[in-house]
Write a protein that holds these residues in place. Structure first.
Motif, PDB file in Angstrom:
ATOM      1  N   SER A 290       0.823  -1.211   0.000  1.00 18.48           N
ATOM      2  CA  SER A 290       0.000   0.000   0.000  1.00 18.48           C
ATOM      3  C   SER A 290       0.852   1.254   0.000  1.00 18.48           C
ATOM      4  O   SER A 290       0.554   2.225  -0.708  1.00 18.48           O
ATOM      5  CB  SER A 290      -0.920  -0.001   1.223  1.00 18.48           C
ATOM      6  OG  SER A 290      -1.678   1.194   1.277  1.00 18.48           O
ATOM      7  N   THR A 294       0.669   3.963  -2.862  1.00 20.78           N
ATOM      8  CA  THR A 294       0.275   5.316  -2.460  1.00 20.78           C
ATOM      9  C   THR A 294       1.312   6.332  -2.917  1.00 20.78           C
ATOM     10  O   THR A 294       0.975   7.389  -3.471  1.00 20.78           O
ATOM     11  CB  THR A 294       0.102   5.398  -0.933  1.00 20.78           C
ATOM     12  OG1 THR A 294      -0.905   4.482  -0.516  1.00 20.78           O
ATOM     13  CG2 THR A 294      -0.298   6.806  -0.513  1.00 20.78           C
ATOM     14  N   GLY A 295       2.591   6.019  -2.702  1.00 18.49           N
ATOM     15  CA  GLY A 295       3.644   6.921  -3.147  1.00 18.49           C
ATOM     16  C   GLY A 295       3.636   7.112  -4.648  1.00 18.49           C
ATOM     17  O   GLY A 295       3.856   8.220  -5.150  1.00 18.49           O
ATOM     18  N   PHE A 297       1.014   6.928  -6.717  1.00 23.99           N
ATOM     19  CA  PHE A 297      -0.111   7.751  -7.157  1.00 23.99           C
ATOM     20  C   PHE A 297      -0.030   9.176  -6.632  1.00 23.99           C
ATOM     21  O   PHE A 297      -0.595  10.092  -7.238  1.00 23.99           O
ATOM     22  CB  PHE A 297      -1.436   7.109  -6.725  1.00 23.99           C
ATOM     23  CG  PHE A 297      -1.899   6.009  -7.641  1.00 23.99           C
ATOM     24  CD1 PHE A 297      -2.483   6.298  -8.855  1.00 23.99           C
ATOM     25  CD2 PHE A 297      -1.731   4.678  -7.296  1.00 23.99           C
ATOM     26  CE1 PHE A 297      -2.908   5.293  -9.716  1.00 23.99           C
ATOM     27  CE2 PHE A 297      -2.144   3.665  -8.141  1.00 23.99           C
ATOM     28  CZ  PHE A 297      -2.734   3.969  -9.354  1.00 23.99           C
ATOM     29  N   LEU A 298       0.666   9.405  -5.509  1.00 24.03           N
ATOM     30  CA  LEU A 298       0.821  10.767  -5.008  1.00 24.03           C
ATOM     31  C   LEU A 298       1.650  11.631  -5.952  1.00 24.03           C
ATOM     32  O   LEU A 298       1.586  12.857  -5.896  1.00 24.03           O
ATOM     33  CB  LEU A 298       1.466  10.744  -3.619  1.00 24.03           C
ATOM     34  CG  LEU A 298       0.543  10.342  -2.459  1.00 24.03           C
ATOM     35  CD1 LEU A 298       1.325  10.288  -1.154  1.00 24.03           C
ATOM     36  CD2 LEU A 298      -0.636  11.313  -2.324  1.00 24.03           C
ATOM     37  N   GLY A 312      -5.284  11.204  -8.448  1.00 27.95           N
ATOM     38  CA  GLY A 312      -4.170  10.734  -7.641  1.00 27.95           C
ATOM     39  C   GLY A 312      -4.465  10.787  -6.164  1.00 27.95           C
ATOM     40  O   GLY A 312      -4.122   9.859  -5.407  1.00 27.95           O
ATOM     41  N   LEU A 313      -5.130  11.857  -5.719  1.00 30.75           N
ATOM     42  CA  LEU A 313      -5.461  12.004  -4.302  1.00 30.75           C
ATOM     43  C   LEU A 313      -6.449  10.945  -3.843  1.00 30.75           C
ATOM     44  O   LEU A 313      -6.261  10.295  -2.800  1.00 30.75           O
ATOM     45  CB  LEU A 313      -6.034  13.402  -4.060  1.00 30.75           C
ATOM     46  CG  LEU A 313      -6.493  13.712  -2.622  1.00 30.75           C
ATOM     47  CD1 LEU A 313      -5.311  13.632  -1.666  1.00 30.75           C
ATOM     48  CD2 LEU A 313      -7.143  15.079  -2.552  1.00 30.75           C
ATOM     49  N   SER A 316      -4.945   7.434  -3.771  1.00 31.37           N
ATOM     50  CA  SER A 316      -4.054   7.316  -2.610  1.00 31.37           C
ATOM     51  C   SER A 316      -4.860   7.097  -1.339  1.00 31.37           C
ATOM     52  O   SER A 316      -4.500   6.265  -0.489  1.00 31.37           O
ATOM     53  CB  SER A 316      -3.192   8.578  -2.483  1.00 31.37           C
ATOM     54  OG  SER A 316      -2.377   8.760  -3.614  1.00 31.37           O
ATOM     55  N   MET A 319      -5.967   3.511  -1.243  1.00 30.57           N
ATOM     56  CA  MET A 319      -4.904   2.617  -0.770  1.00 30.57           C
ATOM     57  C   MET A 319      -4.846   2.580   0.755  1.00 30.57           C
ATOM     58  O   MET A 319      -4.772   1.516   1.380  1.00 30.57           O
ATOM     59  CB  MET A 319      -3.544   3.078  -1.315  1.00 30.57           C
ATOM     60  CG  MET A 319      -3.438   3.159  -2.815  1.00 30.57           C
ATOM     61  SD  MET A 319      -3.589   1.569  -3.625  1.00 30.57           S
ATOM     62  CE  MET A 319      -3.515   2.082  -5.339  1.00 30.57           C
ATOM     63  N   ILE A 320      -4.881   3.771   1.339  1.00 28.03           N
ATOM     64  CA  ILE A 320      -4.789   3.868   2.796  1.00 28.03           C
ATOM     65  C   ILE A 320      -6.005   3.226   3.455  1.00 28.03           C
ATOM     66  O   ILE A 320      -5.884   2.455   4.421  1.00 28.03           O
ATOM     67  CB  ILE A 320      -4.655   5.345   3.218  1.00 28.03           C
ATOM     68  CG1 ILE A 320      -3.348   5.928   2.674  1.00 28.03           C
ATOM     69  CG2 ILE A 320      -4.722   5.483   4.733  1.00 28.03           C
ATOM     70  CD1 ILE A 320      -3.220   7.426   2.850  1.00 28.03           C
TER      71      ILE A 320
END
Length: 342
Positions: A290, A294-295, A297-298, A312-313, A316, A319-320
């Protein structure tokens, strides 16, 4: 001179009036637009649209073929403002159209300046309506839908017999597009969840495993849409696919966790011990995966294109949320229900 003023006016309209819709009134009679009765009907509709009582329609201005006739009628009467109205006889309208000079580049029988407002047979008239903000800060699809519904009801109740109407233009198309996006999103979402539950049931040969697997994805979808609503992020062609991505990511984490849990539970240890070992093995893998996704897509937050930034936000956040759901909600549900996976 009157023709020059008219041409300048409608040229300005084309440059600045980009967010508009059309109310098309059909007389169902060739040359019916040239009738004083028809044009007065058009004028009454336009007057109704801009009255103070209908401020909720958010109409900034309207334009129609009758503007040409009224302007010519005034010009032919020494520019007397009292004559800025529809002539009383059809003959006057026909005479004005005869003396009106203009280009007809496509040779369809209409002066080019008329083409926005009437068809080739002069049977239909287009009322061009410009939206502007009057009673609200924003005019979204919900507000536009209410506006169009109110106009449709008024025209249905008041339009003379023999006439019909249709409302078209980008705002109307946008309302229909939003309807398709929402209904398509809900249909696809329910279908995806059903397929995922079926796959999980077949994989673990346990009916209860299906609903258990949906806990993570269901909570994540609710949280994501809640965040979108809280921060005013609209559901559009980009953000509407977030739920599908949530299901894809969530089912991966869920299967990984449940399969590992089943592996340890077959060693005849307690549920708590199996969950603890699963968290140490699968949980750690889920967290690291994850973090990596996340990194990745950020990085999209560095874009200058807003839909890409929002995508992207939201991914992310997905994912979280799916990670938290996998390592907190699923173990809690297993502990609470004591489910056994074959």
């Amino acid at each position: 001179m009157a023709r020059v003023r008219l041409k300048q006016r409608f040229n300005r309209l084309e440059r600045h009036n980009s967010y508009k819709y059309s109310i098309i009134i059909d007389s169902h009679t060739p040359d019916g637009v040239k009738s004083p009765e028809f044009l007065n009907t058009i004028e009454s509709i336009r007057e109704w649209l801009i009255t103070d009582e209908n401020a909720d329609l958010n109409v900034g201005r309207t334009d129609a073929f009758s503007d040409f006739i009224k302007r010519m009628h005034m010009a032919m009467n020494n520019d007397d403002p009292d004559y800025f109205k529809i002539p009383e006889t059809r003959m006057d309208i026909m005479d004005y159209l005869e003396i009106y000079s203009g280009d007809d580049d496509d040779s369809d029988g209409r002066i080019d300046e008329f083409e926005t407002f009437v068809d080739e047979n002069f049977q239909q008239n287009n009322i061009l309506v410009r939206l502007t903000r009057k009673t609200s800060d924003t005019i979204g699809t919900s507000e536009i839908k209410l506006i169009l519904n109110k106009i449709e009801k008024h025209l249905t109740d008041t339009l003379p017999a023999g006439y019909s109407f249709a409302i078209t233009g980008y705002p109307a198309i946008e309302v229909q597009l939003a309807h398709y996006v929402v209904t398509g999103q809900l249909t696809g979402l329910l279908l995806s969840l059903g397929i995922v539950a079926l796959v999980i049931i077949l994989l673990f040969k346990k009916f209860a495993a299906g609903p258990l697997a949906l806990i993570d994805m269901g909570v994540t979808i609710i949280i994501n849409f809640g965040i979108m609503g809280w921060f005013g992020i609209h559901l559009d062609m980009v953000t509407s696919i977030i739920a599908s991505i949530t299901i894809g990511i969530g089912v991966d984490d869920t299967i990984h966790f449940l399969n590992t849990y089943r592996h340890y539970k077959h060693k005849d240890i307690s549920i708590s011990s199996a969950i603890e070992k699963t968290m140490y093995v699968a949980g750690k893998a889920i967290v690291f995966t994850s973090l990596a996704l996340t990194g990745g897509f950020l990085v999209l937050l560095t874009s200058s294109f807003q839909p890409i930034i929002l995508f992207g936000l939201l991914v992310s956040l997905t994912m979280i949320n799916t990670t938290i759901g996998s390592i907190l909600l699923i173990p809690s549900a297993i502990k609470l229900t004591g489910i056994e996976l074959d």
